[in-house]
Design an enzyme around this catalytic site. Structure first.
Site, PDB file in Angstrom:
ATOM      1  N   ASP A  43       0.971  -1.375   0.072  1.00 15.32           N
ATOM      2  CA  ASP A  43       0.045  -0.124   0.172  1.00 15.32           C
ATOM      3  C   ASP A  43       0.769   1.279  -0.053  1.00 15.32           C
ATOM      4  OD1 ASP A  43      -2.196   1.808   0.168  1.00 15.32           O
ATOM      5  OD2 ASP A  43      -2.273   1.517   2.296  1.00 15.32           O
TER       6      ASP A  43
ATOM      7  N   ASN B  30      -2.356   3.999  12.988  1.00 13.52           N
ATOM      8  CA  ASN B  30      -3.762   3.131  13.184  1.00 13.52           C
ATOM      9  C   ASN B  30      -3.707   1.666  12.703  1.00 13.52           C
ATOM     10  OD1 ASN B  30      -3.421   4.418  10.481  1.00 13.52           O
ATOM     11  ND2 ASN B  30      -5.373   3.368  10.100  1.00 13.52           N
ATOM     12  N   HIS B  31      -2.666   1.456  12.054  1.00 12.80           N
ATOM     13  CA  HIS B  31      -2.446  -0.125  11.536  1.00 12.80           C
ATOM     14  C   HIS B  31      -0.996  -0.176  11.618  1.00 12.80           C
ATOM     15  CE1 HIS B  31      -3.371   1.685   7.441  1.00 12.80           C
ATOM     16  NE2 HIS B  31      -2.191   1.624   7.450  1.00 12.80           N
TER      17      HIS B  31
ATOM     18  N   ASP C  56      -5.199  -3.260  12.436  1.00  9.45           N
ATOM     19  CA  ASP C  56      -5.401  -1.880  13.332  1.00  9.45           C
ATOM     20  C   ASP C  56      -4.695  -2.356  14.571  1.00  9.45           C
ATOM     21  OD1 ASP C  56      -6.921  -0.862  11.313  1.00  9.45           O
ATOM     22  OD2 ASP C  56      -8.137   0.178  12.657  1.00  9.45           O
TER      23      ASP C  56
ATOM     24  N   ARG D 296       2.594  14.428  10.084  1.00 10.11           N
ATOM     25  CA  ARG D 296       1.284  14.440   9.124  1.00 10.11           C
ATOM     26  C   ARG D 296       0.697  12.969   9.799  1.00 10.11           C
ATOM     27  NH1 ARG D 296      -1.443  10.463   5.904  1.00 10.11           N
ATOM     28  NH2 ARG D 296      -2.758  11.569   4.720  1.00 10.11           N
TER      29      ARG D 296
ATOM     30  N   ASP E 112      -1.833  10.075  10.078  1.00  4.69           N
ATOM     31  CA  ASP E 112      -2.733   9.376   9.188  1.00  4.69           C
ATOM     32  C   ASP E 112      -4.040   9.009   9.930  1.00  4.69           C
ATOM     33  OD1 ASP E 112      -3.193   8.280   6.259  1.00  4.69           O
ATOM     34  OD2 ASP E 112      -2.942   6.217   7.698  1.00  4.69           O
TER      35      ASP E 112
ATOM     36  N   GLU F  95     -10.130   6.026  17.813  1.00  2.00           N
ATOM     37  CA  GLU F  95     -11.295   5.303  18.068  1.00  2.00           C
ATOM     38  C   GLU F  95     -11.343   3.995  18.659  1.00  2.00           C
ATOM     39  OE1 GLU F  95     -14.469   4.325  14.367  1.00  2.00           O
ATOM     40  OE2 GLU F  95     -12.522   2.871  14.387  1.00  2.00           O
TER      41      GLU F  95
ATOM     42  N   GLU G  92      -4.972  14.154   9.256  1.00  2.00           N
ATOM     43  CA  GLU G  92      -5.788  13.820   8.338  1.00  2.00           C
ATOM     44  C   GLU G  92      -7.029  13.435   8.917  1.00  2.00           C
ATOM     45  OE1 GLU G  92      -5.901  10.804   4.425  1.00  2.00           O
ATOM     46  OE2 GLU G  92      -5.280  10.397   6.347  1.00  2.00           O
TER      47      GLU G  92
ATOM     48  N   HIS H  62      -2.147  12.812  -2.451  1.00  2.00           N
ATOM     49  CA  HIS H  62      -1.669  11.465  -2.993  1.00  2.00           C
ATOM     50  C   HIS H  62      -2.764  10.759  -2.914  1.00  2.00           C
ATOM     51  CE1 HIS H  62      -1.775  10.992   1.264  1.00  2.00           C
ATOM     52  NE2 HIS H  62      -1.583   9.917   1.177  1.00  2.00           N
ATOM     53  N   ASP H  63      -4.065  10.896  -2.836  1.00  2.00           N
ATOM     54  CA  ASP H  63      -5.269  10.078  -2.684  1.00  2.00           C
ATOM     55  C   ASP H  63      -5.930  10.482  -3.757  1.00  2.00           C
ATOM     56  OD1 ASP H  63      -4.174   8.126  -0.827  1.00  2.00           O
ATOM     57  OD2 ASP H  63      -5.096   9.575   0.877  1.00  2.00           O
TER      58      ASP H  63
END
Length: 552
Positions: A61, A103-104, A171, A199, A201, A208, A243, A310-311
């Site tokens: 990814d 987050n992961h 995660d 930054r 992510d 959460e 983000e 970039h997305d």
């Protein structure tokens, strides 16, 4: 003082190490090559660079599946190469921000390998597990249409693990104190090596709580406070750039209700999406409403504004009607769209011509907040829609008309260079535009310099001015006794704007882009003629603003 906050009056440049410069000749960018291009970034005028993930990764990814948070992927060089890059950037007055992707992890990370091994493993609870498949196993995917689930069974663990993103990105369980401690260690490590911030992510997913079978758990904003407090103990002026594609009403808690406990900066997705609606429809009103909706933030906080990243261009917050209008104008073909909500094209192919590109970038530099520009947009790079998903906008930087666009001396590059057509490197490259005084590159450099000479935008208060024209947006910035007026016309036709600055000295507006000025009539009204897709930046009262600037 608020003027000491460096992120208030700078321009951030976003880049992928693997796509910017290859010094080793293996077809993939590295830190040695990136260091060689720092002079280019300095000449462009940027004050900070944001690096996409460069840590060791299986690269399923684009590096966001990290397998070691404390190193540099060998494809990009060594930790020594990274430190040399940071050192050379600092010598040129350029700060370095890096992605914090916590987050992961990758499913190859040693933490996950240990967690899946034994039920009583100390790392087991570092991830989120369920013995049975939760009822909502196929809901909440970040990449709908590509991603099939958010819960996947691991045969070794004999349990289902949670993953907001792909199934190879389990995660982390941020509710576990040991995980949050480790995140702080990661931050401390890179701060010690010289980065100026992170930054962060996917911020909402970082904070959460995940409960099997529930759609969304509690958001723990105190986790952001922990991160900020730790970071500022280590490096006082380092920043967190978040983000978080959230609604305006939800932003206060991300910044911290007292302005000192949350993230320093956040990308303004709400304004970004309405900006493209304005570009597509020539209707400025929804953009003005979006600006007003995101106006009230703490004084030490800052929005980060952008055109493309970039997305995909995410349009998920627009109404169905608004989204359809943007799709029709900028992504009319199905292969240009992604995840049912976005457009996977670069800025130049979407907008199509120089006047619209200038309008969009002038607007970016004049919005309240800090501008973030994507590598290649300063020369109008194109996209490669033959590549899958978001890879279409991640092709190598086009430096010259030499083979591979001057990016690499390798026989082939890891990511294909755009080598033919309208957007091929023979037509669109840095070296050709550097020698052309009227090029987009030189225009962008001038606008960056202009933005940095207008601290009112970064530090001041602002108002939206009535123009009597639905297709135009006019704003006034005020800071320490000086004012600035900026106007933008989204229409393909010229318009006469009726503008009342409404401040002392407002009878005179002097252009910062041309040798012209406007004098108000007896009622204090300026009639500004703005051409098709035109824009104007004006000093209120004249050009001796530095002499008039009040003490803090």
């Amino acid at each position: 003082m608020i003027e000491d906050l460096w992120y208030k009056n700078t321009v951030i440049y976003s880049l992928d190490v693997e796509s910017f410069m290859d010094a080793s000749g293996d077809g993939c960018g590295d830190f040695e090559g990136l260091t060689r291009r720092l002079d280019y970034l300095q000449a462009l005028g940027v004050g900070a660079v944001w690096l996409a993930p460069f840590q060791p990764s299986p690269d399923r990814d684009d590096g966001y599946d990290i397998s070691d948070y404390y190193g540099v992927d060998p494809r990009y060089g060594s930790s020594g190469d990274f430190v040399e890059f940071v050192h050379q950037a600092e010598k040129r007055g350029i700060r370095v921000l890096m992605d914090l992707v916590v987050n992961h992890t990758s499913d190859t990370h040693p933490w996950f390998r240990e967690a899946r091994g034994e039920v009583d493993s100390p790392r087991r609870d570092w991830y989120v597990w369920s013995r049975k498949r939760p009822a909502n196993w196929n809901r909440g995917m970040v990449f709908p249409g590509v991603q099939e689930s958010t819960w996947t069974r691991d045969p070794q663990a004999k349990a289902y693990y949670y993953h907001r993103f792909f199934d190879f990105q389990p995660d982390l369980n941020m509710d576990h104190p040991a995980v949050r401690t480790e995140v702080r260690r990661i931050m401390g490590y890179w701060l010690q090596l010289g980065v100026a911030g992170f930054r962060v992510d996917a911020v909402p997913f970082v904070i959460e709580s995940t409960v099997p079978g529930e759609e969304q758990g509690t958001l723990h904003f105190e986790y952001l406070a922990e991160m900020r407090r730790f970071m500022q103990w280590r490096v006082g002026d380092a920043v967190l750039l978040g983000e978080a594609n959230v609604l305006p009403a939800e932003t206060a808690e991300y910044f911290g209700t007292d302005g000192g406990t949350g993230i320093h900066m956040m990308f303004n997705f709400w304004v970004n999406q309405h900006l493209f609606h304005a570009l597509a429809t020539a209707d400025a009103a929804p953009l003005a409403d979006a600006l007003l909706a995101t106006r009230d933030i703490p004084g030490t906080s800052q929005w980060a504004n952008f055109l493309r990243n970039h997305d995909e261009l995410d349009l998920g917050r627009l109404t169905e009607e608004q989204r359809a209008a943007v799709f029709a104008r900028f992504g009319p073909e199905e292969h240009m769209q992604l995840y049912g909500r976005g457009i996977r094209r670069r800025l130049a192919p979407m907008l199509g011509d120089r006047p619209r590109l200038e309008l969009a970038n002038s607007l970016l530099f004049s919005l309240p907040g800090t501008p973030v520009i994507r590598y290649g947009d300063e020369i109008g790079m194109g996209d490669d829609l033959s590549l899958p998903e978001r890879d279409a906008v991640r092709t190598p930087m086009q430096w010259s008309a030499e083979p591979h666009g001057g990016f690499s001396t390798a026989a082939t590059t890891v990511e294909p260079v755009i080598d033919d057509g309208v957007w091929g490197y023979g037509r669109v490259n840095v070296e050709a535009q550097r020698r052309d005084p009227d090029s987009l590159l030189n225009w962008t450099a001038r606008m960056i310099r202009l933005r940095q000479e207008c601290p009112e935008i970064g530090w001041g208060s602002w108002e939206i001015l009535d123009t009597g024209c639905a297709e135009a947006l006019a704003m006034r910035y005020d800071w320490r006794g000086n004012s600035l007026v900026v106007v933008h016309n989204f229409d393909a036709r010229p318009h006469e704007l009726v503008v009342r600055p409404g401040v002392e000295g407002g009878a005179r507006l002097v252009s910062l882009l041309a040798e012209e000025e406007s004098t108000a009539d007896d009622e204090g009204v300026h009639r500004l003629v703005v051409g098709a897709f035109g824009y104007g930046w004006y000093r209120v009262g004249g050009l001796n603003y530095a002499l008039r600037r009040e003490r803090a």
